[in-house]
Design a protein around this motif. Structure first.
Motif, PDB file in Angstrom:
ATOM      1  N   GLN A 114       0.837  -1.183   0.000  1.00 50.64           N
ATOM      2  CA  GLN A 114       0.000   0.000   0.000  1.00 50.64           C
ATOM      3  C   GLN A 114       0.881   1.245   0.000  1.00 50.64           C
ATOM      4  N   ALA A 132      -3.673   3.710   1.620  1.00 48.78           N
ATOM      5  CA  ALA A 132      -4.569   3.370   0.517  1.00 48.78           C
ATOM      6  C   ALA A 132      -3.983   2.229  -0.306  1.00 48.78           C
ATOM      7  N   ASN A 137      -4.958   7.330  -4.324  1.00 54.30           N
ATOM      8  CA  ASN A 137      -5.428   7.859  -3.042  1.00 54.30           C
ATOM      9  C   ASN A 137      -4.341   7.846  -1.973  1.00 54.30           C
TER      10      ASN A 137
END
Length: 158
Positions: A114, A132, A137
């Protein structure tokens, strides 16, 4: 993943020159924005880094030191920093990735790296934390901006 208001993690990392870097080294000196790239080859993460570089003067004026954490090894991180002329300190883990140290790896059919970011104030308190799976994001600019504004807000009148 960390939460706002929690103490900064006691991370011991390594920069691209092989020097030890501890988040606690900045306590009492600067706020720290630590951005975790999904990988140095992620085009969206590289786009976020370019955006941070464009905001470098603003962040420096707010007394925020930007650090970048990558999951790759030291040699790969150093080559990426040089190739892209990254103006920030780039960090790798000594054992495991910086991402694993704060819970930014998700188990789906193995493991998926991530991206995300944490803003730590100069007293060592996490003021913003965001992670995210989708790198688009990964850098929460609105959340970081709101946290920076709150750092500059005057305290209650006594």
């Amino acid at each position: 993943m960390l939460t706002s208001g929690s103490p900064a993690p006691q991370m011991v990392l390594e920069d691209t020159a092989g020097q030890t870097v501890r988040l606690s080294d900045y306590q009492g000196k600067h706020a720290v924005l630590l951005y975790f790239l999904r990988s140095t080859s992620c085009p969206v993460c590289n786009w976020h880094v370019r955006g941070l570089a464009k905001s470098g003067e603003e962040l420096a004026a707010a007394d925020v030191h930007v650090l970048l954490a990558v999951p790759e090894d030291l040699e790969t991180a150093a080559a990426w920093k040089a190739k892209h002329r990254i103006p920030f300190t780039v960090l790798t883990g000594r054992s495991g990735t910086p991402h694993e140290m704060i819970g930014l790896s998700r188990k789906i059919f193995g493991s998926m790296q991530q991206s995300g970011g944490i803003l730590i104030d100069s007293q060592g308190i996490v003021r913003h934390a965001h992670g995210a799976t989708m790198p688009t994001n990964g850098l929460d600019r609105k959340g970081i901006t709101a946290a920076l504004v709150s750092l500059r807000a005057p305290g209650p009148i006594e």
